[in-house]
Design an enzyme around this catalytic site. Structure first.
Site, mmCIF file in Angstrom:
data_model
loop_
_atom_site.group_PDB
_atom_site.id
_atom_site.type_symbol
_atom_site.label_atom_id
_atom_site.label_comp_id
_atom_site.label_asym_id
_atom_site.label_seq_id
_atom_site.Cartn_x
_atom_site.Cartn_y
_atom_site.Cartn_z
ATOM 1 N N GLU A 1 38.676 39.213 33.396
ATOM 2 C CA GLU A 1 39.182 39.885 34.461
ATOM 3 C C GLU A 1 40.000 38.566 35.561
ATOM 4 O OE1 GLU A 1 40.122 42.703 34.854
ATOM 5 O OE2 GLU A 1 38.894 43.564 33.045
ATOM 6 N N TYR B 1 39.989 45.162 42.986
ATOM 7 C CA TYR B 1 40.384 45.419 41.756
ATOM 8 C C TYR B 1 39.227 45.087 40.736
ATOM 9 C CZ TYR B 1 41.542 44.870 36.880
ATOM 10 O OH TYR B 1 41.522 44.944 35.445
ATOM 11 N N ASP C 1 44.860 48.684 39.126
ATOM 12 C CA ASP C 1 45.772 47.369 38.933
ATOM 13 C C ASP C 1 47.108 47.724 39.012
ATOM 14 O OD1 ASP C 1 45.676 48.815 36.395
ATOM 15 O OD2 ASP C 1 46.352 46.895 35.476
#
Length: 295
Positions: free
Chosen positions: A41, A124, A142
């Site tokens: 991520e 996020y 996102d």
DNA sequence: TATACGTGGAT
DNA sequence: TATCCAAGTAT
């Protein structure tokens, strides 16, 4: 309670499509674990999958746990980050690993608020790690998901520049009630945005919800709002920073000022860029005008 | 809320 | 060649 939420007509076709079309990405495999998900991520923030793939593999091989990364100097993280871009992410990932080692017994936290408190983890990423690594129910907003909702639900071509409260309301309203289904939905909507409902040239003919898409049903009207700001790059401090850091990444020994001076002709901007890198903790000034990645 | 923050592939 | 765009965060 709300039957709509459990049985929204978009859920089944999107999740079924994901079952058949999900990419086999390393951070989606069970062996990736929460740390693998978190590393991915960080790397994927504003960065395409194709460029993350090789760096991700090397990173997890070298630092298979948060503790392993925390035990090395932050400069090594910056070096291993390579040319992924936004190298402050490497610093923040190292800082997050340090916090995890010190405050969370070396385990990536499962709690959303604790994730959000980690360096480099925002709205996020906290939701993504909680959802993808731990199967929790969160709205994962996102750029892909925002675009899918903008089109399929709201009926416009593009979402606003910054995430709005209205978008968060849509995302929560659309979230399946069941935890495992919600996690699947989050990954599926993101993948749909990445593979089919792309920013330019969406492949609506292959879209599992084309027949229900509010944007298509409205005749696919073009974006009308304010222009979506593009970032200039050439000639900016960012470009200079990139060049300076590239020199230091390649060097195994401290670098003299002269080697850094060579990357940019304009001395004022060059000095400002270098000062910025030092202020950010990406560069460590030594004695006698020598510089290196932080030790 | 607007801006700073890298890099490279696609169109 | 010039823009656009890519799983955002911090300030």
């Amino acid at each position: 309670m709300n039957d709509d939420r459990d049985h929204h007509p978009l859920h089944t076709p999107v999740i079924d499509w994901f079952d058949d079309n999900a990419r086999d990405l390393p951070w989606r495999r069970p062996e990736a674990g929460a740390w693998g998900v978190m590393v991915s991520e960080f790397m994927l923030q504003q960065t395409p999958v194709s460029r993350v793939l090789p760096v991700y593999g090397q990173w997890l091989e070298r630092w298979p746990t948060p503790g392993a990364l925390a035990a090395d100097p932050s400069g090594e993280a910056v070096r291993a980050w390579g040319r992924l871009g936004y190298p402050r992410r490497a610093l923040r990932l190292h800082a997050a690993a340090t916090a995890i080692a010190q405050l969370h017994n070396g385990e990536v936290p499962t709690d959303h608020a604790e994730l959000l408190a980690l360096p480099g983890v925002g709205e996020y990423t906290a939701a993504a790690v909680a959802s993808f690594a731990y199967g929790q129910r969160h709205a994962v907003l996102d750029t892909n998901v925002r675009r899918v909702f903008a089109r399929a639900v709201t009926g416009v071509e593009y979402p606003p520049n910054a995430t709005t409260a209205a978008e968060r309301r849509v995302a929560h309203r659309m979230l399946p009630a069941d935890e495992a289904t919600a996690a699947r939905w989050a990954a599926a909507t993101m993948e749909l945005g990445a593979l089919i409902c792309t920013a330019r040239g969406p492949e609506c003919v292959r879209c599992p919800i084309a027949g229900q898409c509010a944007w298509r049903l409205a005749g696919s009207p073009e974006h009308d709002g304010p222009p979506r700001r593009g970032q200039t790059y050439a000639g900016t401090d960012r470009q200079v920073r990139g060049r300076l850091l590239a020199v230091l990444r390649e060097a195994t020994e401290p670098v003299p000022q002269a080697a850094l001076d060579a990357v940019w002709h304009e001395p004022v901007q060059r000095a400002r860029a270098l000062d910025g890198l030092v202020a950010d903790g990406l560069v460590e000034p030594l004695q006698d005008g020598m510089y290196r990645l932080p030790g």
